[in-house]
Design an enzyme around this catalytic site. Structure first.
Site, mmCIF file in Angstrom:
data_model
loop_
_atom_site.group_PDB
_atom_site.id
_atom_site.type_symbol
_atom_site.label_atom_id
_atom_site.label_comp_id
_atom_site.label_asym_id
_atom_site.label_seq_id
_atom_site.Cartn_x
_atom_site.Cartn_y
_atom_site.Cartn_z
ATOM 1 C CE LYS A 51 41.741 -10.718 -49.752
ATOM 2 N NZ LYS A 51 40.664 -10.194 -48.873
HETATM 3 C C1 LIG Z 1 40.452 -8.738 -48.754
HETATM 4 C C2 LIG Z 1 39.113 -8.316 -48.310
HETATM 5 C C3 LIG Z 1 38.633 -6.996 -48.519
HETATM 6 C C4 LIG Z 1 39.488 -5.903 -49.110
HETATM 7 O O1 LIG Z 1 39.726 -6.095 -50.479
HETATM 8 P P1 LIG Z 1 40.917 -5.284 -51.214
HETATM 9 O O2 LIG Z 1 40.989 -5.818 -52.586
HETATM 10 O O3 LIG Z 1 42.158 -5.579 -50.394
HETATM 11 O O4 LIG Z 1 40.566 -3.834 -51.147
HETATM 12 C C5 LIG Z 1 37.333 -6.700 -48.131
HETATM 13 N N1 LIG Z 1 36.546 -7.625 -47.558
HETATM 14 C C6 LIG Z 1 36.966 -8.893 -47.330
HETATM 15 C C7 LIG Z 1 36.038 -9.845 -46.660
HETATM 16 C C8 LIG Z 1 38.250 -9.283 -47.697
HETATM 17 O O5 LIG Z 1 38.660 -10.543 -47.454
#
Ligand SMILES: *Cc1c(COP(=O)(O)O)cnc(C)c1O
Length: 345
Positions: free
Chosen positions: A18
């Site tokens: 993210k």
């Molecule tokens: C947010 C997150 C996901 C999921 O990603 P999306 O874009 O919501 O599908 C998977 N793994 C981790 C570690 C995350 O922080």
């Protein structure tokens, strides 16, 4: 491992993918504030169950003209995650809500709809529905493809994405629409299986999320599902010919982490483990698979260590957060209290 590659997206400041979207969004917003003529500060409101808050807070840290308010549920965020947004200070304020994640989300959404607040303040959201977060994620799909091509494996590539709100895989699908020559996608899920069920029978039935060890993917009504439907004109056949799915219990996820470490020495985090297992299950002869490793295993140190017979080293960056002083503002789950807080900004 032959035919399987890990696209490690956890090398940013908060050790989760993210960071890519959050940092891009922070800088784009800063740019448009500078060229705009409204001289008020922007207030970013973000509700988090863990990783989003830390990525957004660190992305915006020290950016002039923007204040970030991170709302998180009291006692429901892991200590490592919590210190990544409560120890920063400067333009970042952590707000501990006496409630659950849905209460945080409701407070934020109510603020965006409140006329009085919006007349006074510039409020903006930083959750994954924001295109400025998911569009930059399309770049790493191209980057992975170009690395594989240079290594001589440019054919029959399958991208496998551990999915929760489906923002990450949607970025991949948009990359594909832009011309990225990958063959197909896999959406890998934990026990939260609404998308998997949709692929099987064409019926989308949102439900309450269940808690799993891959908790960043505990989503019962993925907010980007509508985007996927829209990209393929609501056509179930088109969607299933490009995307397949899997769903795994916690037992299978932990067995996968242990098995992969024993055989290869590679340490997966619980989310990446879902992706790795999906490739092991669904990859066809002649295909090359890439799974997205979405977080560093040290973010889930206790879980990982209880399942894999090894100790997980804490990267220095995580230690630095944990040494800081935790500062947070207590808040009830009543909107009137949150509104009073915003009015005095
Ligand atoms: C947010 C997150 C996901 C999921 O990603 P999306 O874009 O919501 O599908 C998977 N793994 C981790 C570690 C995350 O922080």
């Amino acid at each position: 491992e032959p035919g399987i590659y890990s696209l490690e997206l956890f090398h940013g400041p908060t050790l989760a993918f993210k960071d890519v979207g959050a940092r891009f969004m922070a800088r784009v917003l800063q740019h448009f504030i500078k060229i705009g003529d409204d001289r008020r500060k922007v207030n970013v409101l973000v509700a988090t169950s863990g990783d989003t808050g830390s990525a957004v807070a660190n992305g915006f840290l020290g950016i002039d003209g923007i204040n970030v308010h991170v709302l998180y549920p009291k006692g429901k965020v892991s200590p490592v995650q919590e210190c990544q947004f409560t120890t920063l200070g400067r333009n970042i304020t952590a707000i501990e809500v006496d409630g659950v994640f849905d209460d945080c989300q409701r407070l934020v959404k109510s603020a965006f709809l409140d006329k009085e607040l919006n007349d006074r303040l510039l409020l903006t959201s930083a959750n994954s529905i924001n295109v400025a977060r998911f569009l930059p994620q399309a770049f790493y799909y191209f980057n992975a493809y170009s690395q594989l091509k240079k290594a001589g494996v440019g054919e029959s590539i399958v991208m496998c994405v551990p999915s929760g709100n489906f923002g990450n895989i949607t970025a991949g699908l948009i990359a594909h629409r832009m011309g990225l020559p990958v063959k197909r996608f896999i959406a890998a899920n934990n026990a939260n299986n609404v998308f998997f069920n949709y692929l099987q029978n064409g019926v989308y039935e949102p439900k309450a999320s269940v808690s799993t060890i891959a908790n960043a993917m505990d989503v019962g009504d993925p907010s980007n599902f509508a985007r996927i439907l829209d990209l393929y004109g609501n056509d179930h056949d088109r969607i299933t010919s490009l995307i397949s799915g899997t769903t795994y219990s916690d037992g299978l996820i932990s067995a996968t982490m242990a098995d992969c470490f024993d055989r290869t020495g590679y340490l997966l985090d619980p989310h990446g483990a879902v992706g790795y297992r999906a490739l092991k299950q669904l990859l066809l002869p002649g295909e090359v698979g890439v799974f997205l490793e979405t977080a560093h295993p040290a973010k889930f140190k206790d879980t990982v260590e209880s399942m894999v017979n090894t100790t997980v080293e804490m990267p220095a960056r995580l230690y630095a957060f944990m040494r800081g002083t935790r500062q947070t503002i207590p808040m009830t789950s009543e909107f009137s209290d949150f509104k009073s807080y915003l009015k005095q900004l």
